[in-house]
Structures are given as structure tokens and as C-alpha cells.
Scaffold this active site. Sequence first.
Site, PDB file in Angstrom:
ATOM      1  N   ASP A   7      -5.473   9.029  -8.162  1.00  0.00           N
ATOM      2  CA  ASP A   7      -5.052   9.374  -6.807  1.00  0.00           C
ATOM      3  C   ASP A   7      -3.742   8.689  -6.427  1.00  0.00           C
ATOM      4  OD1 ASP A   7      -8.107  10.278  -5.715  1.00  0.00           O
ATOM      5  OD2 ASP A   7      -8.035   8.749  -7.272  1.00  0.00           O
ATOM      6  N   PHE A   8      -3.466   7.528  -7.023  1.00  0.00           N
ATOM      7  CA  PHE A   8      -2.266   6.763  -6.659  1.00  0.00           C
ATOM      8  C   PHE A   8      -1.060   7.103  -7.530  1.00  0.00           C
ATOM      9  CE2 PHE A   8      -5.406   3.190  -5.356  1.00  0.00           C
ATOM     10  CZ  PHE A   8      -5.790   3.930  -4.259  1.00  0.00           C
ATOM     11  N   HIS A  38      -9.818   8.085  -3.795  1.00  0.00           N
ATOM     12  CA  HIS A  38     -10.156   7.308  -4.997  1.00  0.00           C
ATOM     13  C   HIS A  38     -11.031   8.108  -5.960  1.00  0.00           C
ATOM     14  CE1 HIS A  38      -9.243   3.853  -2.315  1.00  0.00           C
ATOM     15  NE2 HIS A  38      -9.060   3.159  -3.405  1.00  0.00           N
ATOM     16  N   GLU A  53       3.894   0.749  -7.566  1.00  0.00           N
ATOM     17  CA  GLU A  53       3.637   1.691  -8.660  1.00  0.00           C
ATOM     18  C   GLU A  53       4.918   2.254  -9.255  1.00  0.00           C
ATOM     19  OE1 GLU A  53       2.061   1.657  -5.765  1.00  0.00           O
ATOM     20  OE2 GLU A  53      -0.068   1.332  -6.224  1.00  0.00           O
ATOM     21  N   PHE A 111      -6.348   4.198 -10.073  1.00  0.00           N
ATOM     22  CA  PHE A 111      -6.925   5.498  -9.689  1.00  0.00           C
ATOM     23  C   PHE A 111      -5.861   6.575  -9.806  1.00  0.00           C
ATOM     24  CE2 PHE A 111      -9.349   2.290  -7.346  1.00  0.00           C
ATOM     25  CZ  PHE A 111     -10.641   2.581  -7.784  1.00  0.00           C
ATOM     26  N   GLU A 130      -2.097  -3.505 -11.761  1.00  0.00           N
ATOM     27  CA  GLU A 130      -2.533  -4.296 -10.612  1.00  0.00           C
ATOM     28  C   GLU A 130      -3.850  -4.985 -10.944  1.00  0.00           C
ATOM     29  OE1 GLU A 130      -0.252  -1.001  -7.911  1.00  0.00           O
ATOM     30  OE2 GLU A 130      -2.404  -0.871  -8.174  1.00  0.00           O
TER      31      GLU A 130
END
Lengths: 337, 331
Positions: free
Chosen positions: A95-96, A139, A70, A93, A29
Site C-alpha cells: 500500500d505504501f 495496509h 520511501e 506494505f 523501516e
Amino acid sequence: MPIKSYRQAINETLFQEMRRDERIVIMGEDIAGGAGTPGIEDAWGGPLGVTAGLVGEFGRGRVLDTPISESGFIGAAAGAALTGLRPVAELMFVDFLGVCFDMIYNQAAKFRYMFGGTGGAPLVIRTTIGAGMRTGAQHSQSLYSIFTHVPGLKCVMPSSAYEAKGLLTQAIRDDDPVIFFEHKMLYDMSEDVPDESYTIPFGEANFAREGDDVTIVALSRMVHIAGQAAEALAKDGIECEIIDPRTTSPLDTDSIIESVEKTGRLVIVDEDTPRCSFATDVAALVADEAFGALKAPIKCVNAPHSPIPFAPELEDMYIPDAAKVEVAVRAALEASK
Amino acid sequence: MDTAQGLIMKQSKTELLSAYRGMRTIRIFEDRMHVEFAGGGVPGFVHLYAGQEASAVGVCANLTDADILLNTHRAHGPAIARGADIFAVAKEIYCRGDGLCRGRGGSAHLHDVKSGLWGANSGVGSGVALGCGAALAARNNETGGIAVALVGDGGANQGVFLEAMNLASIWKLPVVIMVENNGYAEATAADYAIAGGDIHKRAAAFDMPGVVVDGHDYFAVYDAVLEAAERARAGHGPSLIEAKQRRYYGHFEGDAQSYRPKGEVEEYRKNRDCLKQFRQKVILDDLIATAELDAIDGEVGELIDRVYADAIAAPFPSEGEFMQYIYATDT
């Protein structure tokens, strides 16, 4: 030797490897940014500026800005890796990564095994870890243990610019899927980094500091936190040995055992939450294989079992710091008097 | 002249015989697997493809060696259609050490690089994203190949299916998304789970052609895939085909199928069966004689007997091989 930041070292590695091997594509991204806009190409060069300039040299065929999809693009990266490309995907991140975890632990990690060794995914997923940037609970995590748990994946956490270049070069040339965890708080940290390419093998720990009294095992940014604690303790004549495993999968168990057999004391510093963590994994390893060498209980310094707070005062309390490491080292020494 | 006439003139007689042989091979292989499973000789989850043969064979008749087929968990039929060694396929389903994936994959994960068969997997929509990657690799490496991703009606409801359709379209990837809508996602009706009832209509939202065909009609599948594959090969981007079909057995072997209407399978076997439809068409059009088709049936029957005997006799993987194939350096 030229001084480069952690960010520059990674950027330079991507340039050098993409020149070396045309099969390398990068995707993510805003990895270039500006796709489809009237503004400039390469508007961002990655959300944290790590991939700047690549689209200019390699074009949009090899530097692919993705939609916020994603599962779609990590799946595409895995499929491309299986069939002849060597993708380096960026997921800004860690986290994603949960959004596309199936593509990582059920797909990329298992291809080689499920296909009886007849196919594999030479894929690198670059992502960021670490608290301290005031970016809140979604994040800032350090979720490397989840990936370390999965057979078929390799997990890499560079602790400095020099380490980042050598380990990323190895990751890109490796034939297995690698999750490459970059620490946000290290991007602007600089040191000597050679211009030419070099690799650092996986599964070989770095002895970041030598000492006879206490072994400290630390990863990524925690190597520096441990270093600050060791400096302070050295003033009191306490000599710490700091081991940076560099990779949690594969893990250099021999170096950890060897050091604990010398010092008899072990402190593990881990920015992740404590349960089923890297710290407990190393503690279990040493308890199992070097119990006889221990002169004191093993001490783990982790973040608390909590989401990461947004309030700066609370976030600072969350992250393991040098004072907490010092306390743990002194406790290990006290227990073995 | 060795060319079929009219409706089916795109294919030579040799190609038609090969298609018939492929469908018959899958049918007898799967009917036999059903019997063997009931007898207790086959381990694990096994999903049979019987009834759906025209779909995989119609796809594979359009593929070249450079192309890549992404398979689903209902993997036996497409693997055989793509040309994977049927002896190795059977041995893999029986989890033998010299199976297609050396006993590490099993029924749902058949994979064969040599025949361009990639990534059968149980993340049911995942193959479409993987197929986008395979298409990207084909384009960047200039292999001349395309990717075809099989996915069921169940998989078409995963978010990754929609993400991958979007990605395929914006990157104009040479990929064909082949939705095998067999009416049931496990035990849930496609009519219940799919808003609007039609998966092919979603293609319009992603700016790609979307068509629906009778998945029991080999010729309809072949024509739709031909058009989509040509579009992909010409660099014009992805297409979606929804082939409506029914499986003749359960979601997995052992499924009591109490969710299905009484007589549904019998009705499909009697009036919609792909092999029956195919025979009628080629015999009526005087393309192939009944005796030739019957001869194929006999040959395939004998082949399948040998395939099963061989698989059942094959050795299991040994303990010494346990940690192989996890990482590239594990040999």
C-alpha cells in the site's frame, strides 16, 4: 526435511544469500529496529519479524534501518543497484509503494532499457500483500497487477514456505528489479523446507493439484483457497487442476494454455480488485490463444471493486473464499453441460 | 612551471586548457543543436545546457574515474564534461542505433558507464536519491569513489530531494549535491517557487555544509566542488552547493520563453558568460595566451562539424532490435 514457516524460510534465505554475496545489503523501516535507541539492537527485526537476527551477523553497514522516506531509500536502493550493490529493500506494505512509485516504474524498471543495456538494477523490493489481518484499507491491498503492468520489472508471489525460499533466492540472484510480494496471512504457515539453498526459476508455473475437469489459476494465498474448494468439489467427483503461476511477470502462459486445452474450463482466483487485474489478464490470454478449447465462459473470482473494509465481518466478505470458488467452478461446469 | 598562479593555483595549465576546451565544446555543440533542432532534424524534447557550462565542467574537473556523476534531463553538457564520447552523445540525441544508449535513451537519458556518467533522468529530483545509493555502493564496495548528484532548482522542490538530503546526512554518505539553480523550473521562477529564495540554506537543517557560488564562474564552482569532494572522500559526509546560473535557451527547444525578461539572455551573454569570464581571468593573469584559446575555439569548431555530420549520417535502430534491453536476458 525440517519444517519451517514462510517467515523462517525468507529469513533463512536472507542469511544464506548475504553470506554468499557481500554486495547484498538490506534496508527498510525497522528492518532491524532500535537504531539510535538505548534499547536493544534488532528490536523488531522488521515490522513483521522477517529480518530478525541479520543485523547481529552482518552489522549496520549491511543492514540499514531507514527513516520513513520511501522515495529516498527506494531511490538509494535503485542507485546502489545500478552502481555495484545488490540491495534487498523492504517496504513493509505494498500500500505504501505509491509513495515511491517513480523510483520503481520510472527509474529501476527503465534503467537497462534507457541506457541501451549498459546498466541495470539487480534490486529486490520485498513487500507484503493481502487482507485478513484486520489492518484496514491502507495496509491490506494486493496491488501486484500495477507492477506486473510495467516492462522491466519482475513480480513474484510465493504461495508457501518452500516456494518462498526458492523464489527469493532466485530474486536475489536475478539481474533485474524484482518485486517480491509476501502474503501476510501465510507467514505462520509451515511445511518442509530444505536447509540448503535452491532456486525456483521465474516464469515456470507450479501444478499445485492435477485434475481433468476445471483449471483454476490462483496466486499466493489464493492457491490455498482454491485448494480448499478443490477438496470439497472432489467429494462430488469434480477434479480441479490448480495452477500457481508463481510469477505474474514473467508469466508461464504455456502451462495455463496447456491445462485449459485439457479441461476446457477456466476459473481464476485473484485477491486483487477486478478491473484491469491479473484475472482479466489471464482471461484475455486464454480467450485469445485457446478460445477453441473453451467449453464454458471463463469465471473470475476477485475481491469486489472496493477499498478493503475495516469491520471484520465486511473484510471477510471482501476476500475470495472457497465457497465463492466452488460456485464459480460449478457454474463453469453447468454452462458446458 | 606549468602551474597557474594565485587564485587558481590549484590547477595546472593543462587542466585549465582542458576546462576551457570542455566549456567551449559544450557551447558550440549546444548552439549547433539549437540550429539543427529549428531545422527539424532532431526528434523529441531537447533541453540545452548552453550558458551553464562552468557548472558541469567545474564539477567534472574534480572527479576521478572511480567517481559517479548523476546527470539530469539537461544532459548534454554534463555528459560531454564527464568525458562521454561526443560522437556517441550526438548520435543518441539523433536516436541512432549506435548512439550512447543505442537510441533507447535520447537527449534526456544519456548514460555512459565507461566515463562514470550514470542515470540522466527526467524525474528531476530523483538523481539525488540515486546518488545516495551510488555513494553507499562506493563506500560498501570500497571503490574510493564519491557520487555527485546534479539537480536543478525545480528538482530541489521535490520531496525526494529533502528525503535524500536527510538520508545522506544520517548515513554520512560520500555524496555532493550540486544544485544548478538556473532561475527557472520550466516557466516558473525559482524566486517564486523556493521559499526563502535560497536552496543552499536548507543544508543547515540537514547538518551539512551548504554554499552558494556564481555558476558562471568556473573557478568558483571548481573551488566549491573541490572542498565538498575532499570532505566526501575523507568520510566526513555530504555537502550541498547551489550554483546560480542562467540557461541561454528555453526549458526545451521550441519554448518561446515569454516568461523571461527582455534582454536577460543578452545581458548574461555579454557580462556574465562563463567563457568570457574564464578568458579574461587567464589572460589577465598571464596564464594562457589569447592565441592558445583561439586555437582551441577553432579546433572545437571543426570537431563539432564532424560530430554532427557523423550523427546525421548514422543508421537508425532496426525493428529486429525492438525488444532488446528490457530484461537482462534480452540480448
